[in-house]
Motif scaffolding. Structure first.
Motif, PDB file in Angstrom:
ATOM      1  N   GLN A 164      30.771  16.323  33.729  1.00  0.00           N
ATOM      2  CA  GLN A 164      30.143  16.211  35.037  1.00  0.00           C
ATOM      3  C   GLN A 164      28.728  16.792  35.030  1.00  0.00           C
ATOM      4  O   GLN A 164      27.847  16.286  35.743  1.00  0.00           O
ATOM      5  N   ALA A 165      28.497  17.807  34.219  1.00  0.00           N
ATOM      6  CA  ALA A 165      27.147  18.361  34.126  1.00  0.00           C
ATOM      7  C   ALA A 165      26.192  17.343  33.505  1.00  0.00           C
ATOM      8  O   ALA A 165      25.095  17.107  34.021  1.00  0.00           O
ATOM      9  N   GLN A 166      26.608  16.711  32.399  1.00  0.00           N
ATOM     10  CA  GLN A 166      25.700  15.760  31.760  1.00  0.00           C
ATOM     11  C   GLN A 166      25.566  14.490  32.604  1.00  0.00           C
ATOM     12  O   GLN A 166      24.465  13.893  32.664  1.00  0.00           O
ATOM     13  N   SER A 167      26.619  14.102  33.302  1.00  0.00           N
ATOM     14  CA  SER A 167      26.503  12.966  34.215  1.00  0.00           C
ATOM     15  C   SER A 167      25.564  13.295  35.364  1.00  0.00           C
ATOM     16  O   SER A 167      24.806  12.437  35.836  1.00  0.00           O
ATOM     17  N   GLY A 168      25.597  14.554  35.807  1.00  0.00           N
ATOM     18  CA  GLY A 168      24.699  14.974  36.878  1.00  0.00           C
ATOM     19  C   GLY A 168      23.243  14.860  36.482  1.00  0.00           C
ATOM     20  O   GLY A 168      22.392  14.481  37.302  1.00  0.00           O
ATOM     21  N   HIS A 169      22.931  15.171  35.211  1.00  0.00           N
ATOM     22  CA  HIS A 169      21.549  15.023  34.743  1.00  0.00           C
ATOM     23  C   HIS A 169      21.106  13.561  34.811  1.00  0.00           C
ATOM     24  O   HIS A 169      19.980  13.249  35.226  1.00  0.00           O
ATOM     25  N   VAL A 170      21.999  12.662  34.374  1.00  0.00           N
ATOM     26  CA  VAL A 170      21.671  11.233  34.415  1.00  0.00           C
ATOM     27  C   VAL A 170      21.564  10.758  35.860  1.00  0.00           C
ATOM     28  O   VAL A 170      20.659   9.979  36.210  1.00  0.00           O
ATOM     29  N   ALA A 171      22.453  11.226  36.713  1.00  0.00           N
ATOM     30  CA  ALA A 171      22.417  10.837  38.126  1.00  0.00           C
ATOM     31  C   ALA A 171      21.084  11.216  38.759  1.00  0.00           C
ATOM     32  O   ALA A 171      20.474  10.415  39.485  1.00  0.00           O
ATOM     33  N   THR A 172      20.626  12.420  38.491  1.00  0.00           N
ATOM     34  CA  THR A 172      19.350  12.873  39.049  1.00  0.00           C
ATOM     35  C   THR A 172      18.200  11.999  38.565  1.00  0.00           C
ATOM     36  O   THR A 172      17.317  11.615  39.345  1.00  0.00           O
ATOM     37  N   VAL A 183      28.761   7.412  31.988  1.00  0.00           N
ATOM     38  CA  VAL A 183      28.018   8.260  31.068  1.00  0.00           C
ATOM     39  C   VAL A 183      29.019   8.858  30.086  1.00  0.00           C
ATOM     40  O   VAL A 183      29.996   9.489  30.494  1.00  0.00           O
ATOM     41  N   HIS A 184      28.786   8.632  28.790  1.00  0.00           N
ATOM     42  CA  HIS A 184      29.654   9.149  27.736  1.00  0.00           C
ATOM     43  C   HIS A 184      28.880  10.132  26.859  1.00  0.00           C
ATOM     44  O   HIS A 184      27.670   9.997  26.688  1.00  0.00           O
ATOM     45  N   SER A 185      29.594  11.065  26.237  1.00  0.00           N
ATOM     46  CA  SER A 185      29.069  11.751  25.062  1.00  0.00           C
ATOM     47  C   SER A 185      29.133  10.749  23.917  1.00  0.00           C
ATOM     48  O   SER A 185      30.220  10.279  23.554  1.00  0.00           O
ATOM     49  N   LEU A 186      27.995  10.400  23.361  1.00  0.00           N
ATOM     50  CA  LEU A 186      27.961   9.293  22.406  1.00  0.00           C
ATOM     51  C   LEU A 186      28.819   9.562  21.181  1.00  0.00           C
ATOM     52  O   LEU A 186      29.413   8.635  20.618  1.00  0.00           O
ATOM     53  N   LYS A 187      28.943  10.809  20.762  1.00  0.00           N
ATOM     54  CA  LYS A 187      29.719  11.084  19.550  1.00  0.00           C
ATOM     55  C   LYS A 187      31.210  10.782  19.738  1.00  0.00           C
ATOM     56  O   LYS A 187      31.932  10.642  18.759  1.00  0.00           O
ATOM     57  N   ASP A 188      31.664  10.677  20.990  1.00  0.00           N
ATOM     58  CA  ASP A 188      33.072  10.367  21.260  1.00  0.00           C
ATOM     59  C   ASP A 188      33.318   8.874  21.438  1.00  0.00           C
ATOM     60  O   ASP A 188      34.456   8.461  21.681  1.00  0.00           O
ATOM     61  N   LEU A 189      32.273   8.062  21.316  1.00  0.00           N
ATOM     62  CA  LEU A 189      32.379   6.642  21.636  1.00  0.00           C
ATOM     63  C   LEU A 189      32.624   5.826  20.375  1.00  0.00           C
ATOM     64  O   LEU A 189      31.852   5.918  19.414  1.00  0.00           O
ATOM     65  N   PRO A 190      33.700   5.006  20.343  1.00  0.00           N
ATOM     66  CA  PRO A 190      33.911   4.131  19.181  1.00  0.00           C
ATOM     67  C   PRO A 190      32.712   3.218  18.962  1.00  0.00           C
ATOM     68  O   PRO A 190      31.977   2.878  19.903  1.00  0.00           O
ATOM     69  N   THR A 191      32.493   2.813  17.707  1.00  0.00           N
ATOM     70  CA  THR A 191      31.327   1.984  17.399  1.00  0.00           C
ATOM     71  C   THR A 191      31.458   0.579  17.965  1.00  0.00           C
ATOM     72  O   THR A 191      30.449  -0.074  18.231  1.00  0.00           O
ATOM     73  N   ALA A 192      32.684   0.092  18.135  1.00  0.00           N
ATOM     74  CA  ALA A 192      32.882  -1.250  18.692  1.00  0.00           C
ATOM     75  C   ALA A 192      32.796  -1.191  20.216  1.00  0.00           C
ATOM     76  O   ALA A 192      33.537  -0.452  20.859  1.00  0.00           O
ATOM     77  N   LEU A 231      28.813   6.441  39.618  1.00  0.00           N
ATOM     78  CA  LEU A 231      28.774   6.830  38.211  1.00  0.00           C
ATOM     79  C   LEU A 231      30.147   7.363  37.802  1.00  0.00           C
ATOM     80  O   LEU A 231      30.590   8.402  38.286  1.00  0.00           O
ATOM     81  N   GLY A 232      30.824   6.651  36.901  1.00  0.00           N
ATOM     82  CA  GLY A 232      32.119   7.100  36.421  1.00  0.00           C
ATOM     83  C   GLY A 232      31.977   8.148  35.337  1.00  0.00           C
ATOM     84  O   GLY A 232      31.181   7.990  34.399  1.00  0.00           O
ATOM     85  N   THR A 233      32.721   9.241  35.472  1.00  0.00           N
ATOM     86  CA  THR A 233      32.607  10.341  34.516  1.00  0.00           C
ATOM     87  C   THR A 233      33.958  11.018  34.324  1.00  0.00           C
ATOM     88  O   THR A 233      34.808  11.000  35.216  1.00  0.00           O
ATOM     89  N   ARG A 234      34.155  11.605  33.150  1.00  0.00           N
ATOM     90  CA  ARG A 234      35.326  12.448  32.957  1.00  0.00           C
ATOM     91  C   ARG A 234      35.245  13.638  33.904  1.00  0.00           C
ATOM     92  O   ARG A 234      34.185  13.976  34.422  1.00  0.00           O
ATOM     93  N   ARG A 235      36.395  14.306  34.083  1.00  0.00           N
ATOM     94  CA  ARG A 235      36.471  15.401  35.054  1.00  0.00           C
ATOM     95  C   ARG A 235      36.039  16.751  34.496  1.00  0.00           C
ATOM     96  O   ARG A 235      35.888  17.709  35.256  1.00  0.00           O
ATOM     97  N   SER A 236      35.848  16.863  33.196  1.00  0.00           N
ATOM     98  CA  SER A 236      35.511  18.156  32.615  1.00  0.00           C
ATOM     99  C   SER A 236      34.162  18.645  33.131  1.00  0.00           C
ATOM    100  O   SER A 236      33.291  17.854  33.538  1.00  0.00           O
ATOM    101  N   ALA A 237      33.983  19.961  33.105  1.00  0.00           N
ATOM    102  CA  ALA A 237      32.722  20.542  33.586  1.00  0.00           C
ATOM    103  C   ALA A 237      31.539  20.018  32.785  1.00  0.00           C
ATOM    104  O   ALA A 237      30.474  19.717  33.347  1.00  0.00           O
ATOM    105  N   LEU A 238      31.703  19.886  31.465  1.00  0.00           N
ATOM    106  CA  LEU A 238      30.603  19.400  30.638  1.00  0.00           C
ATOM    107  C   LEU A 238      30.275  17.955  30.966  1.00  0.00           C
ATOM    108  O   LEU A 238      29.099  17.592  31.121  1.00  0.00           O
TER     109      LEU A 238
END
Length: 332
Positions: free
Chosen positions: A16-24, A76-85, A7-14
């Motif tokens: 990795q925390a939200q990626s951890g929820h998806v991983a579980t 896993v992305h924060s959807l609000k940071d994701l371009p629409t395309a 699972l590729g994720t940004r390094r920030s604590a947030l």
């Protein structure tokens, strides 16, 4: 030994925390281990203001390059940071259930945002929040800030700032504990960014069918419909994800209610709509999702949700929204 799913994720604590929820959640579905692969994005290294560098892909581009090159199996992305395309070869395989989509104001003494004294300092880096703060508390001074959740909270605790505006979902996912007082901002008066509180699980179109099916099991239908409406408004306005606009949709059965506002950068002007539609066969027939009985019986509700969002965007533009979305926030 079972091969881990990467699972590729940004390094920030947030992140990795939200990626951890998806991983579980994925481990429960597949019975396989999920390994986090930290990836550094431009947004993690460029400390300039978001209003200066723009939001188009600043947190997503490097992650997507890693996915396409085989460094990981999904993102896993924060959807609000994701371009629409969505880039060719990639697909949003799941949108898990949405967290609290509201913004929260944090202060030392619990004074509501609209009651802050003249000259009080409020920290936020998002143009949408800056415009909203200027409307809600016109005598306060907005300080354009970046940084992780802990550093932002610390600036209020220390007295450097009088308040900060953060996403409720981020605080929840981090289980952030703080002595600061919280003011939850209602979505009716303070709608938030398209996709706020939602995650996007992204993989390649040619990913193994087993992985695609497992990720699809994490999808939450009402969340996908809501964020599809919100992001279609953003797309229809031809505005980047750092534009001073807000959109929040709520799905109940086949009915969708969306509140959306476009702000001028100084917060003085706004154009808003509050629309409710039933995404049933009749709406689909009226809005070009298909024809005849097939449109009524078997049309894709996600397509209808996107059409609704694009229709709302056209109505905003007809009312002059393009004049409020400044050129530096328009997508290239």
């Amino acid at each position: 030994m079972t091969t881990p799913i990467r699972l590729g994720t940004r390094r920030s604590a947030l992140a990795q925390a939200q990626s951890g929820h998806v991983a579980t959640a994925l481990e429960r579905v597949t019975g396989r281990p999920v390994q986090l692969v930290p990836i550094t994005s431009e947004g993690d290294t460029n400390r300039a203001s978001l209003s200066e560098i723009g939001g188009q892909g600043i947190f997503a581009t490097r992650l997507r390059e890693a996915l396409l090159s085989g460094e990981c199996d999904f993102l896993v992305h924060s959807l609000k940071d994701l371009p629409t395309a969505i880039p060719a070869g990639l697909v949003i395989a799941a949108t898990p259930p949405r967290e609290d989509a509201r913004d929260v104001v944090l202060t030392r003494d619990g004074i509501p945002l609209h009651e802050l004294r003249s000259g009080s300092t409020v920290g936020t880096g998002a143009p949408r929040r800056i415009a909203q703060v200027r409307r809600r508390s016109p005598h306060a001074e907005v300080i354009d800030i970046r940084g992780n959740v802990d550093s932002r909270l610390a600036r209020v605790t220390s007295g450097e700032l009088d308040a900060v505006v953060l996403a409720a979902a981020g605080l929840s996912r981090l289980d952030a504990r703080s002595p600061l007082r919280r003011e939850e901002l209602g979505l009716a008066e303070w709608p938030t960014a398209p996709g706020q509180g939602s995650l996007a699980v992204e993989t390649t179109e040619d990913a193994p069918a087993e992985l695609r099916a497992a990720l699809a099991a994490l999808d939450h239908g009402p969340t996908r419909l809501a964020i599809t409406v919100e992001r279609a408004i953003l797309e229809g306005l031809d505005a980047g994800c750092q534009a001073p606009m807000a959109a929040h949709a709520v799905v109940e059965g086949t009915s969708v209610r969306v509140r959306t506002v476009v702000y001028s950068a100084d917060g003085d002007r706004r154009i808003g709509l509050d629309v409710t539609e039933d995404l049933n066969g009749e709406y689909i027939r009226r809005n070009g999702s298909g024809n005849g009985a097939d449109a009524a019986d078997g049309a894709d509700p996600v397509h209808a949700a996107r059409e609704l969002g694009l229709t709302v965007a056209r109505r905003l533009l007809d009312q002059g929204a393009a004049d409020l979305v400044s050129r530096e926030h328009l997508s290239s």
